[in-house]
Design a protein around this motif. Structure first.
Motif, PDB file in Angstrom:
ATOM      1  N   SER A  60       0.853  -0.974   0.006  1.00 18.52           N
ATOM      2  CA  SER A  60       0.215  -0.064   0.147  1.00 18.52           C
ATOM      3  C   SER A  60       0.830   1.184  -0.174  1.00 18.52           C
ATOM      4  O   SER A  60       1.717   1.294   0.589  1.00 18.52           O
ATOM      5  CB  SER A  60      -0.805  -0.062   1.246  1.00 18.52           C
ATOM      6  N   SER A  61       0.159   2.301  -0.748  1.00 20.12           N
ATOM      7  CA  SER A  61       1.015   3.501  -0.887  1.00 20.12           C
ATOM      8  C   SER A  61       0.498   4.470   0.186  1.00 20.12           C
ATOM      9  O   SER A  61       0.996   5.545   0.594  1.00 20.12           O
ATOM     10  CB  SER A  61       1.078   4.242  -2.225  1.00 20.12           C
ATOM     11  N   GLY A  62      -0.698   4.170   0.958  1.00 23.09           N
ATOM     12  CA  GLY A  62      -0.916   5.208   2.058  1.00 23.09           C
ATOM     13  C   GLY A  62      -2.328   4.469   2.708  1.00 23.09           C
ATOM     14  O   GLY A  62      -3.055   3.769   2.089  1.00 23.09           O
ATOM     15  N   PHE A  63      -2.255   4.730   3.980  1.00 27.34           N
ATOM     16  CA  PHE A  63      -3.770   4.324   4.866  1.00 27.34           C
ATOM     17  C   PHE A  63      -4.064   5.725   5.395  1.00 27.34           C
ATOM     18  O   PHE A  63      -3.159   6.455   5.749  1.00 27.34           O
ATOM     19  CB  PHE A  63      -3.185   3.407   5.730  1.00 27.34           C
ATOM     20  N   CYS A  64      -5.298   5.885   5.412  1.00 29.10           N
ATOM     21  CA  CYS A  64      -5.973   6.971   6.302  1.00 29.10           C
ATOM     22  C   CYS A  64      -7.219   6.608   6.778  1.00 29.10           C
ATOM     23  O   CYS A  64      -7.831   5.998   6.133  1.00 29.10           O
ATOM     24  CB  CYS A  64      -6.022   8.227   5.260  1.00 29.10           C
ATOM     25  N   PHE A  85      -7.223   3.098   1.758  1.00 29.67           N
ATOM     26  CA  PHE A  85      -5.768   2.734   1.333  1.00 29.67           C
ATOM     27  C   PHE A  85      -5.843   2.579  -0.009  1.00 29.67           C
ATOM     28  O   PHE A  85      -6.953   2.410  -0.819  1.00 29.67           O
ATOM     29  CB  PHE A  85      -5.591   1.470   2.247  1.00 29.67           C
ATOM     30  N   THR A  87      -2.796   1.788  -3.538  1.00 26.97           N
ATOM     31  CA  THR A  87      -1.411   1.429  -4.144  1.00 26.97           C
ATOM     32  C   THR A  87      -1.171   2.466  -4.963  1.00 26.97           C
ATOM     33  O   THR A  87      -2.012   3.312  -5.580  1.00 26.97           O
ATOM     34  CB  THR A  87      -1.374   0.096  -4.732  1.00 26.97           C
ATOM     35  N   ASN A  99      -0.913  14.005  -7.428  1.00 32.45           N
ATOM     36  CA  ASN A  99      -0.424  12.884  -6.894  1.00 32.45           C
ATOM     37  C   ASN A  99       0.802  12.035  -7.448  1.00 32.45           C
ATOM     38  O   ASN A  99       1.095  12.034  -8.361  1.00 32.45           O
ATOM     39  CB  ASN A  99      -1.439  11.537  -6.815  1.00 32.45           C
TER      40      ASN A  99
END
Length: 99
Positions: A60-64, A85, A87, A99
């Motif tokens: 994953s490139s990010g979790f929020c 989340f 990728t 982005n």
């Protein structure tokens, strides 16, 4: 001539071999035609060892955690948090993208 980049990833589906030796990715309408070591425009799928591999699988490139009102399902359980989340990779090439 330089050696092609070595891509690590999980084998993918939805591709076929072309008569000229390249492999065509059939996931999106861009139909990227790849030689060994190349990645598609999305940068997620690439050719390695005569097959398509998914280079971001399980990464994953990010979790929020966001309020649900920020999401398209904002009428489902109002006031609750939702996990977002994603990728890396996109095939849109928008000029305004941040982005």
């Amino acid at each position: 001539m330089t050696e092609p980049e070595r891509l690590e990833g999980v084998p993918g589906r939805y591709w076929h071999r072309l008569d000229d030796g390249r492999i065509q990715c059939d996931v999106c309408p861009r139909y990227c035609r790849l030689n060994e070591g190349q990645r598609g425009l999305c940068f997620v799928r690439g050719r390695q060892d005569d097959r398509i591999v998914l280079t971001t699988y399980g990464r994953s490139s990010g979790f929020c955690v966001d309020p649900i009102e920020k999401k398209p399902l904002n009428h489902y359980l109002p006031g609750t948090p939702v996990l977002s989340f994603g990728t890396a990779g996109c095939n849109l090439t928008c000029k305004f993208c941040q982005n």
